[in-house]
Design an enzyme around this catalytic site. Structure first.
Site, PDB file in Angstrom:
ATOM      1  CG  LEU A  40      -2.161  -1.316   1.256  1.00 65.13           C
ATOM      2  CD1 LEU A  40      -2.978  -0.846   2.452  1.00 65.13           C
ATOM      3  CD2 LEU A  40      -2.665  -1.328   0.482  1.00 65.13           C
ATOM      4  CG  HIS A  41       1.389   3.534  -3.161  1.00 63.98           C
ATOM      5  ND1 HIS A  41       0.370   4.186  -3.840  1.00 63.98           N
ATOM      6  CD2 HIS A  41       0.884   2.495  -4.467  1.00 63.98           C
ATOM      7  CE1 HIS A  41      -0.734   3.847  -4.763  1.00 63.98           C
ATOM      8  NE2 HIS A  41       0.279   2.890  -5.056  1.00 63.98           N
ATOM      9  CD  GLU A  42      -1.016   9.406   1.357  1.00 67.27           C
ATOM     10  OE1 GLU A  42      -0.055   9.145   2.329  1.00 67.27           O
ATOM     11  OE2 GLU A  42      -1.932  10.257   1.886  1.00 67.27           O
ATOM     12  CG  HIS A  44      -3.105   1.312  -2.379  1.00 68.21           C
ATOM     13  ND1 HIS A  44      -2.095   1.032  -2.070  1.00 68.21           N
ATOM     14  CD2 HIS A  44      -3.217   0.232  -3.104  1.00 68.21           C
ATOM     15  CE1 HIS A  44      -1.845   0.472  -3.473  1.00 68.21           C
ATOM     16  NE2 HIS A  44      -2.660  -0.057  -4.048  1.00 68.21           N
ATOM     17  CD  GLN A  68      -5.160  -8.227 -12.033  1.00 67.89           C
ATOM     18  OE1 GLN A  68      -5.847  -8.375 -10.948  1.00 67.89           O
ATOM     19  NE2 GLN A  68      -4.313  -6.960 -11.575  1.00 67.89           N
ATOM     20  CB  VAL A 183      -1.882   9.847  -5.077  1.00 70.14           C
ATOM     21  CG1 VAL A 183      -1.094  10.756  -3.853  1.00 70.14           C
ATOM     22  CG2 VAL A 183      -3.447  10.250  -4.282  1.00 70.14           C
ATOM     23  CG  MET A 191       1.938   7.921  -5.577  1.00 65.19           C
ATOM     24  SD  MET A 191       1.586   8.012  -3.483  1.00 65.19           S
ATOM     25  CE  MET A 191       2.946   9.586  -2.784  1.00 65.19           C
ATOM     26  CB  SER A 192       2.030   2.460  -9.254  1.00 62.46           C
ATOM     27  OG  SER A 192       2.748   1.056  -9.620  1.00 62.46           O
TER      28      SER A 192
HETATM   29  O1  PAF Z   1      -5.692  -2.117  -9.052  1.00 65.52           O
HETATM   30  C1  PAF Z   1      -5.739  -3.183  -8.621  1.00 65.52           C
HETATM   31  O2  PAF Z   1      -5.067  -3.091  -7.643  1.00 65.52           O
HETATM   32  C2  PAF Z   1      -5.916  -4.267  -9.149  1.00 65.52           C
HETATM   33  O3  PAF Z   1      -6.617  -4.653 -10.985  1.00 65.52           O
HETATM   34  C3  PAF Z   1      -7.602  -4.954  -8.490  1.00 65.52           C
HETATM   35  C4  PAF Z   1      -8.549  -3.870  -8.679  1.00 65.52           C
HETATM   36  C5  PAF Z   1      -6.790  -4.614  -6.650  1.00 65.52           C
HETATM   37  C6  PAF Z   1      -8.150  -6.226  -9.082  1.00 65.52           C
HETATM   38  O4  PAF Z   1      -7.170  -7.003  -8.639  1.00 65.52           O
END
Ligand code: PAF
Length: 288
Positions: A40-42, A44, A68, A183, A191-192
């Site tokens: 998690l980052h800012e 989220h 995915q 953000v 941010m990622s």
């Molecule tokens: O954006 C994400 O982190 C993912 O694609 C999600 C929506 C949690 C689905 O796995």
């Protein structure tokens, strides 16, 4: 005793999560849901704050969704740090963190996927052909397990948000979907979790995505309407940095994601660029 107001619940099983959701519904408590893949980052945390405001109970899921990721992508190396994530979720006063096991969501006999006909055929869907099938499928499953009234997603993943909004409409989920603005780091980089892959030397190249979006808006302000001309300039900005590989730069309709040649209405400019080994995406609504 049912204590969701005071204690963070860490739930690992589908059965327990569904039972929690059912009890909440029985008590007329609404659920806001923030699905994540953790680390998690800012960005989220902003989604969580939005969720907190919009319902009685905040549920955050942490699940790196194998469906995915294509073979050769970063599923195995995707950054993970559950303890840190739990601390952050606790600080944001999440009521539940749902961390299902891979085998719970996808058992050996799993064979049902959710596919959209058109939206995935653009932008990221071209180079990541199974990505949106994986996202739509896991989000459907999570919606059925968490049973939220509202779910919060970041606009940084614009196409993902568009896919989920369309899916919710098409499949009649009774869930409100909220998109929250991107953000950014101090230098403007969106941010990622994948930003953690970047070396300090790669940061200027990573920042060039946002720079090229701002340049597009400036060119529009100067009266340029030709999408190709703007894409050409954006390409030059990105390529002025070494170790960059453009996947796509697209100027398109914000609803259908179909390419636009002449900009007469607000358009989506979206791009995906590999900086070294890190694939980054960003987007902006550009207004003529
Ligand atoms: O954006 C994400 O982190 C993912 O694609 C999600 C929506 C949690 C689905 O796995």
């Amino acid at each position: 005793m049912f204590q969701e107001d005071t204690v963070i619940h860490i739930i690992n099983t589908i059965h327990e999560m569904q039972a929690y959701a059912n009890r909440s519904m029985g008590r007329k408590k609404s659920i806001a849901f923030v699905p994540t893949m953790g680390f998690l980052h800012e960005g989220h945390l902003v989604l969580m704050r939005e969720g907190r405001k919009r319902a009685d109970i905040l549920v955050v899921s942490i699940f790196v969704n194998p469906a995915q990721f294509a073979a050769g992508e970063d599923f195995d190396s995707y950054p993970r740090n559950l303890d840190r994530d739990l601390d952050l979720a606790r600080k944001e006063k999440a009521d539940v963190v749902f961390t299902p096991d891979r085998t719970h969501l996808y058992d050996d006999g799993f064979q049902t996927y959710v596919n959209l006909q058109k939206l995935p055929n653009h932008l990221c869907g071209i180079s990541r052909p199974i990505f949106f099938q994986g996202v739509a499928t896991v989000v459907t499953k999570l919606f059925n397990i968490v049973k939220p009234t509202v779910a919060i997603f970041g606009q940084k993943d614009y196409q993902q948000l568009a896919v989920i909004k369309r899916m919710v409409r098409d499949l009649n989920f009774d869930i409100e979907i909220i998109g929250v603005p991107t953000v950014r780091e101090q230098d403007g980089l969106a941010m990622s979790s994948r930003n953690s892959y970047l070396t300090p030397e790669e940061r200027p190249a990573a920042f060039s995505l946002f720079k090229s979006l701002n340049t597009a808006q400036r060119l529009c302000n100067e009266g340029i309407q030709d999408a190709d001309q703007i894409i050409h300039q954006a390409t030059a900005i990105i390529h002025s940095h070494k170790n960059t590989e453009i996947d796509y730069i697209s100027i398109c309709d914000p609803d259908t994601l179909e390419e636009v040649k002449t900009i007469t209405n607000p358009v989506l400019m979206a791009l995906a660029v590999k900086v070294g080994k890190t694939r980054l995406i960003d987007n902006m609504i550009v207004t003529p």
